[in-house]
Design an enzyme around this catalytic site. Structure first.
Site, short mmCIF file in Angstrom:
data_model
loop_
_atom_site.label_atom_id
_atom_site.label_comp_id
_atom_site.label_asym_id
_atom_site.label_seq_id
_atom_site.Cartn_x
_atom_site.Cartn_y
_atom_site.Cartn_z
N LYS A 6 49.56 85.20 31.01
CA LYS A 6 48.19 85.07 30.48
C LYS A 6 47.85 83.64 30.07
O LYS A 6 46.81 83.11 30.46
CB LYS A 6 47.99 85.98 29.25
CG LYS A 6 48.22 87.44 29.47
CD LYS A 6 48.12 88.23 28.18
CE LYS A 6 49.12 87.86 27.12
NZ LYS A 6 50.52 88.02 27.44
N THR A 8 49.37 80.79 30.80
CA THR A 8 49.44 79.88 31.95
C THR A 8 48.17 79.97 32.78
O THR A 8 47.58 78.95 33.14
CB THR A 8 50.68 80.20 32.81
OG1 THR A 8 51.86 80.05 32.01
CG2 THR A 8 50.76 79.29 34.03
N ASP A 26 46.96 84.92 20.32
CA ASP A 26 48.17 84.50 19.61
C ASP A 26 47.86 83.60 18.41
O ASP A 26 48.67 83.49 17.50
CB ASP A 26 49.13 83.77 20.54
CG ASP A 26 49.89 84.70 21.47
OD1 ASP A 26 49.78 85.94 21.31
OD2 ASP A 26 50.58 84.19 22.37
N ASP A 27 46.70 82.97 18.41
CA ASP A 27 46.32 82.10 17.29
C ASP A 27 45.82 82.88 16.07
O ASP A 27 45.49 82.27 15.05
CB ASP A 27 45.22 81.11 17.73
CG ASP A 27 45.71 80.13 18.77
OD1 ASP A 27 46.94 79.87 18.83
OD2 ASP A 27 44.87 79.61 19.53
#
Length: 190
Positions: A6, A8, A26-27
């Site tokens: 994802k 990349t 993810d942040d």
């Protein structure tokens, strides 16, 4: 899915698409101290409860209100000329549970899901360094079962997802998704 490609793909798209920016799920992880633990002692990161989805939605709202300023504030290049301001902005939202958060689904023009087999996923995950690190047995005891559970819920609620084979060459996947997005951008510019 974890380690499906994802990030990349998202970063590659951002490099190739004018006036694009990435928001990564993810942040938005909550602090480790507030992430609950299951009966096996595994931290439950693969759950919407482990994420600040309200903050993520807030950032997406800021982008919707003023993509130009949002991108500038995030260090994303805005390309325009003195005679022609940017007309189309692209927001790439990536994450392992984005389709499980219903308020997001109505915002997407296209939805892509990178999938890889269990063995590939486990191998890729073992090569990554996580903070905190995965405890022994975490992939089989928590990560993979949660992926299966979350995918089932996603498939029951979202029906217009394009499934991509994450074992294909990066260039092949990128080319297919880029062509799709460029079609949407061209229609939007008209």
């Amino acid at each position: 899915m974890t380690n499906g490609g994802k990030t990349t793909l998202s970063k590659s798209l951002q490099e190739l698409l004018c006036n694009s920016c990435v928001i990564s799920q993810d942040d938005f992880f909550k602090d480790d101290s507030v992430v609950s633990t299951d009966i096996n002692g595994f931290k439950q990161y693969d759950s919407l409860d482990a994420l600040h989805m309200d903050r993520m939605m807030g950032d997406i709202g800021l982008w919707q209100e003023d993509p130009d300023n949002f991108m500038i504030s995030r260090g994303c290049a805005v390309k325009s000329t003195a005679s022609e301001p940017p007309s189309v902005f692209v927001l790439i939202v990536e994450g392992f549970l984005i389709f499980n958060h219903r308020p997001l689904n109505s915002l997407f023009n296209k939805k892509y899901f990178l999938q890889i087999p269990y063995e590939t996923c486990k191998e890729r995950r073992s090569l990554r360094v996580y903070v905190p690190p995965d405890p022994p047995g975490y992939f089989d005891g928590y990560v993979w079962p949660m992926y299966v559970k979350n995918r089932k819920a996603m498939e029951e609620n979202v029906h217009d997802i394009v499934f991509l084979d994450g074992t294909q060459k990066r260039e092949t996947i990128l080319s297919a998704v880029l062509a799709d997005i460029q079609k949407i951008v061209m229609v939007t510019r008209r």
